[in-house]
Scaffold this active site. Structure first.
Site: not given
Length: 176
Positions: A18, A54, A58, A13-14, A38-39, A89
């Protein structure tokens, strides 16, 4: 979910589409132990703030977070367990990190990641920005980034059991 039900899902997605929220929902619905891989790298204060936000989002939600900006294949091999879902992500940040490191072969690392997916015991959800829908970038590095990301998405999509495209928070199932 038993080992034979293992899934690999690509969520494209862009920016602010979402896609991460959708991917996190898929992980929650799996009923498996949730691992967030996580990257992102904190290249500046703004990115550091995003990373902290982020993490806070979580917190307390049964996620185990691991950060790996470069060696996704190695991290997946270490974290692979049949009772887990691993959410990566995001792939485009990973591509950026690889491009910024001296001597990394971005396309070869992408091929290795795609080849690993069917061999894993864990369910895998990969989140990435679709960057090929706009105009041709004006500079060489931006064009190389778009090309690396596009090739990576194609190789992951071939191996993935499910592929979604998310726009305006709405998922469109493309495969699976």
């Amino acid at each position: 979910m038993s080992g034979h039900d293992r899934l690999s899902t690509l969520v494209l997605g862009g920016a602010r589409s979402g896609k991460s929220r959708f991917a996190e929902g898929l992980a929650r619905k799996s009923g498996l132990n949730r691992i967030y891989l996580a990257t992102g790298r904190a290249w500046d204060d703004e990115m550091q703030t995003r990373i902290e936000t982020h993490k806070a989002d979580r917190a307390g939600d049964a996620w185990t977070t691991h950060e790996e900006p470069l060696d996704l294949v190695g991290a997946l091999k270490l974290l692979d367990r049949s009772d887990s879902v691993i959410l990566i992500d995001c792939l485009t940040l990973w591509v950026t990190n690889l491009m910024m490191e001296e001597g990394r072969d971005v396309d070869a690392e992408g091929v290795a990641l795609a080849a690993l997916l069917p061999k894993l015991s864990a369910s895998i959800i990969l989140v990435s920005n679709e960057v090929g829908l706009g105009i041709v970038p004006e500079n060489r590095m931006a064009r190389a980034f778009r090309d690396h990301a596009g090739r990576l998405h194609q190789s992951i999509a071939v191996e993935a059991t499910d592929v979604y495209f998310v726009a305006a928070g709405l998922p469109l199932k493309m495969k699976g």
